[in-house]
Design an enzyme around this catalytic site. Structure first.
Site: not given
Ligand code: URA
Length: 237
Positions: A103
């Protein structure tokens, strides 16, 4: 391309190491010892030998990046900078893309490559490649969550996660989670299923390759031969 850059991008030595070895005659270009590594070569035509070993311009490149906040796991985006903006112009020119997604507010280990076929196979749910995340939560994690995670958490939308390993810090306000799958916002949704919220998330390991702590946020380097072998064997490649 500069000779020192060529050598460091292949992961055989840092620019500094290469420069000091070149002074001792360790680098030849087309059979001639070169002491000044700021000189340019054509990696596709010139023969570079480093410590007696010919360096070949690899068709495929594998890079470890320490992703900072605010970058998207893509090669382009209309709103935020893509992680590929953090790479050198030479690497960008080689068509690298991220292997999987983090993310925009997640930090840490991201692998990039231009080897589409193997990247695709690494990401296949059949391969169960492990990923480790360090997280902090808004509220303490209840005792018993470790067992729940090991049996497979059910998310609010009904999705049943594969068994995961949860290791909490002593204060239970954070810890490390190991997954073998990678669903959208997975860690955030797993913690949300406990009625809690992730406030910090960093990937610290991918396919048992730890994030190189000497890389500052936004910095990258090629995977070493050992790391690449580990990565590919984790995915039976
Ligand atoms: N899980 C998440 O919630 N976000 C990420 O970026 C990676 C794993």
């Amino acid at each position: 391309m500069r000779i020192d850059k060529f050598i460091s991008e292949l992961g055989v030595a840092s620019r500094k190491e290469a420069a000091s070895l070149a002074k001792k005659g360790a680098v030849t270009v087309n059979g001639v010892a070169v002491k000044d590594l700021s000189k340019h070569i054509d990696p596709n035509k010139d023969k570079v030998v480093f410590l007696g070993r010919e360096l070949t311009y690899e068709r495929f490149v594998w890079i470890m990046l320490n992703k900072p906040e605010g970058y998207v796991s893509a090669t382009e985006d209309t709103k935020l900078p893509p992680v590929t903006d953090l790479l050198s112009a030479e690497l960008r020119a080689r068509g690298l893309f991220p292997v999987g997604r983090l993310d925009k507010d997640t930090l840490g280990l991201m692998i990039l490559t231009n080897d589409g076929e193997r990247a695709h196979r690494l990401l296949s749910p059949k391969r169960h490649v492990s990923k480790k995340y360090r997280f902090l939560a808004a509220e303490p994690i209840p005792s018993g969550a470790e067992k729940l995670f090991s049996e497979g958490v059910t998310l609010k939308d009904g999705y049943e996660c594969k068994p995961a390993i949860l290791e909490c810090d002593e204060d239970r306000l954070g810890g490390v989670i190991t997954l073998t799958e990678g669903k959208y916002h997975q860690i955030k949704r797993m913690i949300a299923s406990l009625g809690n919220k992730v406030v910090y998330l960093e990937r610290i390991e991918f396919a048992e390759i730890p994030l190189d702590k000497s890389l500052a946020r936004g910095e990258s380097r090629p995977l070493t031969e050992d790391e690449l072998a580990k990565l590919l064997s984790a995915a039976d490649l």
